[in-house]
Structure formats: C-alpha cells, structure tokens
Design an enzyme around this catalytic site. Sequence first.
Site, PDB file in Angstrom:
ATOM      1  N   ARG A 165     -27.229  19.301  -4.966  1.00 48.34           N
ATOM      2  CA  ARG A 165     -27.089  20.426  -4.016  1.00 48.34           C
ATOM      3  C   ARG A 165     -26.557  19.935  -2.661  1.00 48.34           C
ATOM      4  O   ARG A 165     -26.930  20.445  -1.615  1.00 48.34           O
ATOM      5  CB  ARG A 165     -28.442  21.146  -3.800  1.00 48.34           C
ATOM      6  CG  ARG A 165     -29.020  21.798  -5.033  1.00 48.34           C
ATOM      7  CD  ARG A 165     -28.133  22.899  -5.577  1.00 48.34           C
ATOM      8  NE  ARG A 165     -28.792  23.672  -6.616  1.00 48.34           N
ATOM      9  CZ  ARG A 165     -28.737  23.401  -7.919  1.00 48.34           C
ATOM     10  NH1 ARG A 165     -28.042  22.348  -8.344  1.00 48.34           N
ATOM     11  NH2 ARG A 165     -29.345  24.170  -8.793  1.00 48.34           N
ATOM     12  N   SER A 238     -32.439  29.925  -5.716  1.00 48.20           N
ATOM     13  CA  SER A 238     -33.495  29.003  -5.265  1.00 48.20           C
ATOM     14  C   SER A 238     -33.407  28.865  -3.741  1.00 48.20           C
ATOM     15  O   SER A 238     -32.345  28.518  -3.224  1.00 48.20           O
ATOM     16  CB  SER A 238     -33.303  27.617  -5.880  1.00 48.20           C
ATOM     17  OG  SER A 238     -33.358  27.681  -7.280  1.00 48.20           O
ATOM     18  N   GLU A 334     -32.669  25.032   0.636  1.00 51.74           N
ATOM     19  CA  GLU A 334     -31.354  24.861   0.006  1.00 51.74           C
ATOM     20  C   GLU A 334     -30.347  25.847   0.596  1.00 51.74           C
ATOM     21  O   GLU A 334     -29.166  25.551   0.754  1.00 51.74           O
ATOM     22  CB  GLU A 334     -31.479  25.086  -1.509  1.00 51.74           C
ATOM     23  CG  GLU A 334     -30.221  24.792  -2.278  1.00 51.74           C
ATOM     24  CD  GLU A 334     -29.985  25.754  -3.422  1.00 51.74           C
ATOM     25  OE1 GLU A 334     -29.461  26.867  -3.154  1.00 51.74           O
ATOM     26  OE2 GLU A 334     -30.300  25.410  -4.579  1.00 51.74           O
TER      27      GLU A 334
HETATM   28  P1  FAD Z   1     -21.534  31.752   0.545  1.00 54.27           P
HETATM   29  O1  FAD Z   1     -22.964  32.156   0.522  1.00 54.27           O
HETATM   30  O2  FAD Z   1     -20.548  32.764   1.006  1.00 54.27           O
HETATM   31  O3  FAD Z   1     -21.386  30.445   1.455  1.00 54.27           O
HETATM   32  C1  FAD Z   1     -22.240  29.352   1.256  1.00 54.27           C
HETATM   33  C2  FAD Z   1     -21.848  28.247   2.249  1.00 54.27           C
HETATM   34  O4  FAD Z   1     -20.544  27.779   1.950  1.00 54.27           O
HETATM   35  C3  FAD Z   1     -21.766  28.737   3.704  1.00 54.27           C
HETATM   36  O5  FAD Z   1     -22.179  27.681   4.533  1.00 54.27           O
HETATM   37  C4  FAD Z   1     -20.286  29.039   3.903  1.00 54.27           C
HETATM   38  O6  FAD Z   1     -19.888  28.926   5.260  1.00 54.27           O
HETATM   39  C5  FAD Z   1     -19.646  27.971   3.048  1.00 54.27           C
HETATM   40  N1  FAD Z   1     -18.369  28.381   2.458  1.00 54.27           N
HETATM   41  C6  FAD Z   1     -18.156  29.417   1.614  1.00 54.27           C
HETATM   42  N2  FAD Z   1     -16.886  29.450   1.204  1.00 54.27           N
HETATM   43  C7  FAD Z   1     -16.253  28.424   1.826  1.00 54.27           C
HETATM   44  C8  FAD Z   1     -14.912  27.940   1.815  1.00 54.27           C
HETATM   45  N3  FAD Z   1     -13.951  28.520   1.101  1.00 54.27           N
HETATM   46  N4  FAD Z   1     -14.629  26.864   2.587  1.00 54.27           N
HETATM   47  C9  FAD Z   1     -15.589  26.258   3.323  1.00 54.27           C
HETATM   48  N5  FAD Z   1     -16.863  26.670   3.369  1.00 54.27           N
HETATM   49  C10 FAD Z   1     -17.198  27.739   2.631  1.00 54.27           C
HETATM   50  N6  FAD Z   1     -26.613  27.819  -7.019  1.00 54.27           N
HETATM   51  C11 FAD Z   1     -26.627  26.783  -7.884  1.00 54.27           C
HETATM   52  O7  FAD Z   1     -26.172  25.681  -7.562  1.00 54.27           O
HETATM   53  N7  FAD Z   1     -27.151  26.918  -9.126  1.00 54.27           N
HETATM   54  C12 FAD Z   1     -27.677  28.081  -9.573  1.00 54.27           C
HETATM   55  O8  FAD Z   1     -28.146  28.162 -10.717  1.00 54.27           O
HETATM   56  C13 FAD Z   1     -27.681  29.197  -8.683  1.00 54.27           C
HETATM   57  N8  FAD Z   1     -28.237  30.362  -9.054  1.00 54.27           N
HETATM   58  C14 FAD Z   1     -28.231  31.422  -8.201  1.00 54.27           C
HETATM   59  C15 FAD Z   1     -28.801  32.630  -8.628  1.00 54.27           C
HETATM   60  C16 FAD Z   1     -28.809  33.730  -7.791  1.00 54.27           C
HETATM   61  C17 FAD Z   1     -29.420  35.030  -8.278  1.00 54.27           C
HETATM   62  C18 FAD Z   1     -28.230  33.639  -6.488  1.00 54.27           C
HETATM   63  C19 FAD Z   1     -28.195  34.846  -5.587  1.00 54.27           C
HETATM   64  C20 FAD Z   1     -27.690  32.439  -6.053  1.00 54.27           C
HETATM   65  C21 FAD Z   1     -27.681  31.307  -6.897  1.00 54.27           C
HETATM   66  N9  FAD Z   1     -27.154  30.074  -6.504  1.00 54.27           N
HETATM   67  C22 FAD Z   1     -27.131  29.015  -7.389  1.00 54.27           C
HETATM   68  C23 FAD Z   1     -26.594  29.891  -5.149  1.00 54.27           C
HETATM   69  C24 FAD Z   1     -25.127  30.365  -5.005  1.00 54.27           C
HETATM   70  O9  FAD Z   1     -24.748  31.157  -6.088  1.00 54.27           O
HETATM   71  C25 FAD Z   1     -24.164  29.194  -4.897  1.00 54.27           C
HETATM   72  O10 FAD Z   1     -24.526  28.342  -3.836  1.00 54.27           O
HETATM   73  C26 FAD Z   1     -22.717  29.652  -4.676  1.00 54.27           C
HETATM   74  O11 FAD Z   1     -21.836  28.570  -4.817  1.00 54.27           O
HETATM   75  C27 FAD Z   1     -22.503  30.290  -3.303  1.00 54.27           C
HETATM   76  O12 FAD Z   1     -21.212  30.858  -3.292  1.00 54.27           O
HETATM   77  P2  FAD Z   1     -20.808  31.945  -2.220  1.00 54.27           P
HETATM   78  O13 FAD Z   1     -19.343  32.184  -2.365  1.00 54.27           O
HETATM   79  O14 FAD Z   1     -21.664  33.133  -2.335  1.00 54.27           O
HETATM   80  O15 FAD Z   1     -21.102  31.175  -0.874  1.00 54.27           O
HETATM   81  N1  EPU Z   2     -41.876  26.720 -12.511  1.00 55.60           N
HETATM   82  C1  EPU Z   2     -43.153  27.160 -12.287  1.00 55.60           C
HETATM   83  N2  EPU Z   2     -43.308  28.323 -11.590  1.00 55.60           N
HETATM   84  C2  EPU Z   2     -42.279  29.052 -11.140  1.00 55.60           C
HETATM   85  C3  EPU Z   2     -40.958  28.593 -11.346  1.00 55.60           C
HETATM   86  C4  EPU Z   2     -40.786  27.416 -12.053  1.00 55.60           C
HETATM   87  O1  EPU Z   2     -44.127  26.527 -12.699  1.00 55.60           O
HETATM   88  O2  EPU Z   2     -42.517  30.106 -10.542  1.00 55.60           O
HETATM   89  C5  EPU Z   2     -41.677  25.494 -13.306  1.00 55.60           C
HETATM   90  C6  EPU Z   2     -41.144  25.838 -14.708  1.00 55.60           C
HETATM   91  O3  EPU Z   2     -42.197  26.122 -15.587  1.00 55.60           O
HETATM   92  C7  EPU Z   2     -40.407  24.600 -15.105  1.00 55.60           C
HETATM   93  C8  EPU Z   2     -39.882  24.075 -13.769  1.00 55.60           C
HETATM   94  O4  EPU Z   2     -40.651  24.702 -12.742  1.00 55.60           O
HETATM   95  O5  EPU Z   2     -41.278  23.639 -15.622  1.00 55.60           O
HETATM   96  C9  EPU Z   2     -38.399  24.329 -13.558  1.00 55.60           C
HETATM   97  O6  EPU Z   2     -38.130  25.725 -13.562  1.00 55.60           O
HETATM   98  P1  EPU Z   2     -36.702  26.334 -13.934  1.00 55.60           P
HETATM   99  O7  EPU Z   2     -36.211  25.782 -15.222  1.00 55.60           O
HETATM  100  O8  EPU Z   2     -36.797  27.810 -13.788  1.00 55.60           O
HETATM  101  O9  EPU Z   2     -35.710  25.758 -12.870  1.00 55.60           O
HETATM  102  P2  EPU Z   2     -35.853  25.466 -11.314  1.00 55.60           P
HETATM  103  O10 EPU Z   2     -36.101  24.015 -11.138  1.00 55.60           O
HETATM  104  O11 EPU Z   2     -36.822  26.402 -10.698  1.00 55.60           O
HETATM  105  C10 EPU Z   2     -33.347  24.861 -11.033  1.00 55.60           C
HETATM  106  C11 EPU Z   2     -32.268  25.163 -10.048  1.00 55.60           C
HETATM  107  C12 EPU Z   2     -31.626  26.503 -10.356  1.00 55.60           C
HETATM  108  C13 EPU Z   2     -31.025  26.426 -11.756  1.00 55.60           C
HETATM  109  C14 EPU Z   2     -32.130  26.106 -12.753  1.00 55.60           C
HETATM  110  C15 EPU Z   2     -31.579  25.867 -14.153  1.00 55.60           C
HETATM  111  C16 EPU Z   2     -32.767  24.036  -7.970  1.00 55.60           C
HETATM  112  C17 EPU Z   2     -33.235  24.176  -6.563  1.00 55.60           C
HETATM  113  N3  EPU Z   2     -32.785  25.158  -8.703  1.00 55.60           N
HETATM  114  O12 EPU Z   2     -34.357  25.824 -10.843  1.00 55.60           O
HETATM  115  O13 EPU Z   2     -30.590  26.730  -9.421  1.00 55.60           O
HETATM  116  O14 EPU Z   2     -30.407  27.654 -12.106  1.00 55.60           O
HETATM  117  O15 EPU Z   2     -32.810  24.893 -12.356  1.00 55.60           O
HETATM  118  O16 EPU Z   2     -30.850  24.683 -14.180  1.00 55.60           O
HETATM  119  O17 EPU Z   2     -32.372  22.953  -8.384  1.00 55.60           O
HETATM  120  C18 EPU Z   2     -30.106  27.684  -7.285  1.00 55.60           C
HETATM  121  O18 EPU Z   2     -29.767  26.560  -6.919  1.00 55.60           O
HETATM  122  O19 EPU Z   2     -30.026  28.694  -6.544  1.00 55.60           O
HETATM  123  C19 EPU Z   2     -30.629  27.868  -8.642  1.00 55.60           C
HETATM  124  C20 EPU Z   2     -31.063  29.053  -9.097  1.00 55.60           C
END
Ligand code: FAD
Ligand code: EPU
Length: 338
Positions: A165, A238, A334
């Site tokens: 991240r 997250s 994050e």
């Molecule tokens: P924004 O929120 O618009 O911007 C994020 C940052 O990047 C800001 O600082 C912005 O200034 C900068 N930025 C944006 N675009 C540019 C550009 N073109 N050039 C320079 N800087 C820029 N993330 C994960 O890694 N794994 C996940 O599984 C995951 N699951 C998610 C689930 C949900 C329901 C949600 C809401 C979010 C999740 N995220 C996850 C976080 C998010 O989706 C990612 O970080 C995504 O890449 C953000 O993209 P964005 O375009 O919305 O960025």
């Molecule tokens: N867990 C709990 N309680 C909760 C949530 C999770 O006990 O309320 C435990 C689960 O049981 C499991 C562990 O935590 O043992 C991990 O949970 P999960 O697989 O849901 O993934 P996470 O670690 O919570 C991370 C990423 C997600 C990504 C998933 C799948 C980070 C900060 N988050 O979540 O990314 O989608 O793994 O790979 O690394 C994001 O970055 O926004 C994001 C959603």
Amino acid sequence: MNAIIQNQSLKAYNTFGIDVAANYFAGFNTVHELGEILDSAIFQQNKQLILGGGSNILFTKKIDGIVLHNQLKGISKTQISETEYHVSAAAGEVWHQLVLYAIANNLGGMENLSLIPGFVGASPMQNIGAYGVEIKDIFVSLKAMEIATGLIKTFTKEECFFGYRESFFKREGKGKFIILEVTFQLSTKHQLNTSYGAIEQELQKMKVQASIKTISDAVIAIRSSKLPNPKELGNAGSFFKNPTISMAHYETLKKQFIDLPGYPAGEESIKTAAGYLIEKCGLKGFRKEDAGVHQMQALVLVNYGAASGNQIFDLSSLVIEKVMNTFGIELEREVNII
Ligand code: FAD
Ligand code: EPU
C-alpha cells in the site's frame, strides 16, 4: 480548455460521500487540456489536488485550492512475444473496466484485482492489491506529468518503489506528479492464483474450474459479500493498513488471542489483521452519529449519511487508541486524509 468551475461540491466525487466544496474544479479529457490548466493563473496561484474516483480519500475540510479531475480515456495493447502483451490504459479509465477488458481479451494477470474501485491513474499510488496480487506483479511503467515543469516522465517499476500500500507517489513524489498512463504486462499463458483466502471455496461453491473469468467472478462474489458498496454506504475500503509486528510481540499476543491471524513478513516479523484487532476491541458495528465501523468488516469505516470528514477522522483516532491500548500495536491510516 475546459471551464474551471468555482465552488464545486465534491460530494459526488468521493465514495465516503463527504459534502465539502472546492474553490476551483476542472476536468481534463486530454493531455493538451491538462497542459492548458497547468498554464493558467488559477492553477499556479492555488494549492492543487488530483482526483480520480475519490475511493481512497477522506475530505476533512473545504478544499481551498483547485481540484483536477482526471478524465483521460483509452486502452491499447501491444504484443511483445508469443504469449505476452503490454496493455496501456489512460489514467481516467475505471480500474474494473480495465480488468474486464483484460479478461475479454484472454489476458491473465489482473483477475484477482477485480472490482477494486477507482481509476487506473491512482492504482500505482498505493500499489493496489487484493487476493494475493498487487499491481507491482504486473506493472511495467507509467507516464506522469511533473507539475513544476510540465514535462512528461516515464517511471519504471524500480523507480516507483512499490511496497505494501505504498509507492514513491504516496511519499516523496506526493503532489508533484500527475499520472497519465499506466502499462501492465499480461499474458495469454495464464498463471492462476487461487491460494488466497476464500477463492478456492468460492470456486467450489460455484461448481466451476479455475480460469481468469471464474476467478474474477469468485473475487467479485467474495468482495460483494463483505465490503459495503459505496453507492449504498459511504466508505473508502480498508481505512487502515494491516500492521507488521515483531515475532516476539506476536507470540506474546497469541497466548491471549489464540486465533490472532499472522502472515509471514520477513525473518523476524509478521503481518497481522487490523480487522481482527478492531473487532476484538469490541468496535465492529460501533456507531457514533453517522460515522461507524462496518458491521461485516471492521477494517472499513462507513458514513451512514451525514457524517463529516472530521467525524470519520475522529472515529479513526478512537480506533487507533483502543487498538494501541489493547494490543500495543499502532495502526496506520491507509486512506489519504485531505
Ligand atoms: P482517489 O481516491 O481519487 O485518489 C487517491 C490518491 O491518489 C489521492 O491522494 C489522489 O490525489 C491521488 N491520485 C489520484 N489519481 C492520480 C493521478 N492520476 N496522478 C497522481 N495522483 C493521483 N484498495 C486496494 O488496494 N485493494 C482493495 O481491495 C481495495 N478495496 C476497496 C474497496 C472499496 C469498497 C473501496 C471504496 C476502496 C477500496 N480500495 C482498495 C481503495 C481504492 O479503491 C484504491 O486505492 C484506488 O486505487 C483509488 O483510486 P481512485 O481513483 O478512487 O483514487
Ligand atoms: N477479520 C476479522 N474481523 C473483521 C475483518 C477481518 O477478524 O471484521 C479477520 C478475518 O477473519 C481474516 C483477516 O482478518 O482472518 C483478514 O480479513 P480479510 O481477508 O477480509 O482481509 P483484510 O486483511 O481485512 C485486506 C486488504 C483489502 C483486500 C483484502 C483481500 C488491507 C489494508 N486490506 O483486507 O484491501 O481487498 O485483504 O485481499 O491490506 C483496501 O485496501 O481498501 C482493501 C479493501
């Protein structure tokens, strides 16, 4: 040049649904338009923020400056060997649409990253990852415009300094570059990764063999079952990173919390699950006014409707404090706090 709008509400431009305004707001559809905005007095005399899908951002105050909304579009592919392709996507493409493009073209490598919200341009910012894959695994290079000079630079994988991240653009390069295009290497020789979490189980439930399409479907099903849809409940995924602690600290905690998750992270350290820690502090489902800890996934903070950015931020501080008091672990946010 696209008009620069004054006093634009950002409510529809961030997935937390926080209602703040920006003094100035401009979208750009081409690199030429972006150049024109960079040359304008309004841009040069104000603080600047680049916005993609707004899915990893928390606005805690009015934006006293200019917001640039990336609307660059276009995806292309080049064959580089019998099985390998370079796929380049403009920064304003929706990430999941790129994943669907790859699958439709029989190109493997990004299927585990299905349904991550946001735009392609932000994907290198925090080296997005899920279900055992991070973009660094398929990343080739990116093109970015340096704000100070207007020059377009190419960054190789090494120059992006990707971590968990993390990247150069979230640290030293923060606010200095506008990412324009990202290139990934994808393959027709699929290397399927079903080892993480519940993917195998989900494939069995779906009664299908693993393929790039079925893995994508499985990831979509798993994500939809536990992560809130921002269209229904404001959130940014997250809110905290999963913390890495020393092996000794982990072993001590394990005595009291026998099911504490742990994943190897170097010789003497271990990564644990922030969601678990927050849940064990009794905060899962906690709600104060319209700011809450999600009921299904404690790592996700949610806006039940009218929460301010500061109320969400204050809740995140409470979570950090409780986790520190209970486990002696300092959680790191994050989400980008503005
Ligand atoms: P924004 O929120 O618009 O911007 C994020 C940052 O990047 C800001 O600082 C912005 O200034 C900068 N930025 C944006 N675009 C540019 C550009 N073109 N050039 C320079 N800087 C820029 N993330 C994960 O890694 N794994 C996940 O599984 C995951 N699951 C998610 C689930 C949900 C329901 C949600 C809401 C979010 C999740 N995220 C996850 C976080 C998010 O989706 C990612 O970080 C995504 O890449 C953000 O993209 P964005 O375009 O919305 O960025
Ligand atoms: N867990 C709990 N309680 C909760 C949530 C999770 O006990 O309320 C435990 C689960 O049981 C499991 C562990 O935590 O043992 C991990 O949970 P999960 O697989 O849901 O993934 P996470 O670690 O919570 C991370 C990423 C997600 C990504 C998933 C799948 C980070 C900060 N988050 O979540 O990314 O989608 O793994 O790979 O690394 C994001 O970055 O926004 C994001 C959603």
